[in-house]
Design an enzyme around this catalytic site. Structure first.
Site, PDB file in Angstrom:
ATOM      1  CG  HIS A 126     -10.481  15.727  21.305  1.00 26.78           C
ATOM      2  ND1 HIS A 126      -9.688  14.866  22.018  1.00 26.78           N
ATOM      3  CD2 HIS A 126     -11.630  15.049  21.037  1.00 26.78           C
ATOM      4  CE1 HIS A 126     -10.325  13.722  22.196  1.00 26.78           C
ATOM      5  NE2 HIS A 126     -11.508  13.801  21.607  1.00 26.78           N
TER       6      HIS A 126
ATOM      7  CD  GLU B 210     -13.484   7.853  13.052  1.00 27.50           C
ATOM      8  OE1 GLU B 210     -13.994   8.299  14.107  1.00 27.50           O
ATOM      9  OE2 GLU B 210     -12.820   6.784  13.016  1.00 27.50           O
TER      10      GLU B 210
END
Length: 334
Positions: free
Chosen positions: A126, A57
């Site tokens: 998540h 990321e």
């Protein structure tokens, strides 16, 4: 269109209008993204404009900053908002400050798309809602749609903006609105007017909230999935509440908020993120500052708990109809 299709359409239209727009991220190319939001774009625009990246990321956003500096307009995807934290240094120290530190010579027209929020049994890795972190950073804009029509118009506006935008997509409502009653059947977007998304180009201006439901008794401030939870609770309770969908947290439509609270005299703020230092605290403070003499009761906040998102206790954490209903009763009784 559902929200995924609306997002795909927005990117497609922008890429067709501007050759400088590129899409990058984990699995966004051939696979079309884990939620299929970029499906078909690589086949249409080629591997140099829609391409997969390694699982890094920090690298995804770092590359996007470099691209933006050289005149491109990147649209990186962070596969889940829970994994955006390694990219914070690039977003906060580089993208957000590029215009300021270069005295306007350079800008960072980057739109970071990322699914966020719970309600899908994704557990602690998540399901997070980290939007409050980014609203604290000067130079970043934060956008959160609640329906397909807004998702497309806001995303087009974000991509065309010359400053970095974090575009949070509430994944629980990708395929249909969710009123918080997890034991009820899922209703597809096709049954709701917000699914009537034009095929062509249009924008929804950043910084303009939407009054979802006008009312006189209490103002409910919400965004993303919580807009639909608020609508369901108000319908069941029979309260004449004014529901405001903020759409964008930065820039914030303070004018619409203040006008509503001064009319109703009461305010409830609801979001899925943790309570301490959540964006609801900022909203509560702004309402107190701008509407103090009009308030008939203390501002109520309905939020997630100050814990990691629990997999086995999803609905105890999720700020659903029961907790929002209780907050509305309290604010109406005071």
């Amino acid at each position: 269109m559902n929200m995924i299709q609306a997002i795909n359409s927005a990117i497609d239209i922008c890429m067709g209008r501007d050759d400088e727009i590129v899409v990058l991220g984990e699995d966004v190319g051939f696979f079309g993204g884990v939620f299929k939001a970029t499906e078909g774009l690589q086949a249409k625009y080629g591997k140099t404009r829609v391409f997969d990246t390694p699982i890094t990321e920090c690298g995804i956003i770092g590359v996007a900053v470099g691209m933006a500096t050289y005149g491109l307009r990147p649209v990186p995807e962070i596969q889940f908002a829970d994994y955006i934290y390694p990219a914070l240094d690039q977003l906060v120290s580089e993208a957000a400050r590029l215009r300021y530190r270069s005295a306007g010579e350079y800008t960072a027209p980057i739109t970071v798309r990322t699914p966020f929020g719970g309600g899908i049994f994704g557990g602690q890795t998540h399901s997070q809602s980290p939007e409050g972190i980014f609203t604290h950073v000067a130079g970043l804009k934060t956008v959160i749609p609640s329906n397909p029509y807004d998702a497309k118009g806001l995303l087009i506006a974000a991509i065309e903006d010359n400053d970095p935008v974090i575009f949070f997509e509430p994944k629980r409502i990708y395929n249909g609105p969710f009123d918080g009653h997890y034991d009820r059947p899922v209703q597809p977007w096709s049954k709701f007017p917000e699914s009537a998304v034009p095929e062509g180009y249009y924008r929804v201006e950043l910084g303009k909230a939407r009054i979802v439901r006008p009312g006189d008794d209490v103002t409910i401030l919400a965004y993303g999935t919580m807009v639909h939870v608020a609508q369901g609770v108000v319908a069941d309770a029979g309260i004449d509440a004014e529901i405001i969908d903020l759409r964008t947290l930065v820039p914030l439509d303070l004018e619409t908020i203040a006008k509503s609270v001064k009319k109703t005299g009461r305010c409830v703020v609801v979001h899925e993120a943790t309570k301490t230092s959540g964006f609801g605290a900022e909203l509560s403070a702004l309402v107190q500052e701008h509407c103090f003499h009009h308030l008939e009761a203390p501002v109520q906040r309905v939020t997630g708990w100050d814990t990691p998102y629990p997999h086995s206790l999803e609905w105890a954490y999720f700020p659903g109809p029961v907790r929002l209903g209780e907050a509305l009763k309290r604010v109406m009784q005071d």
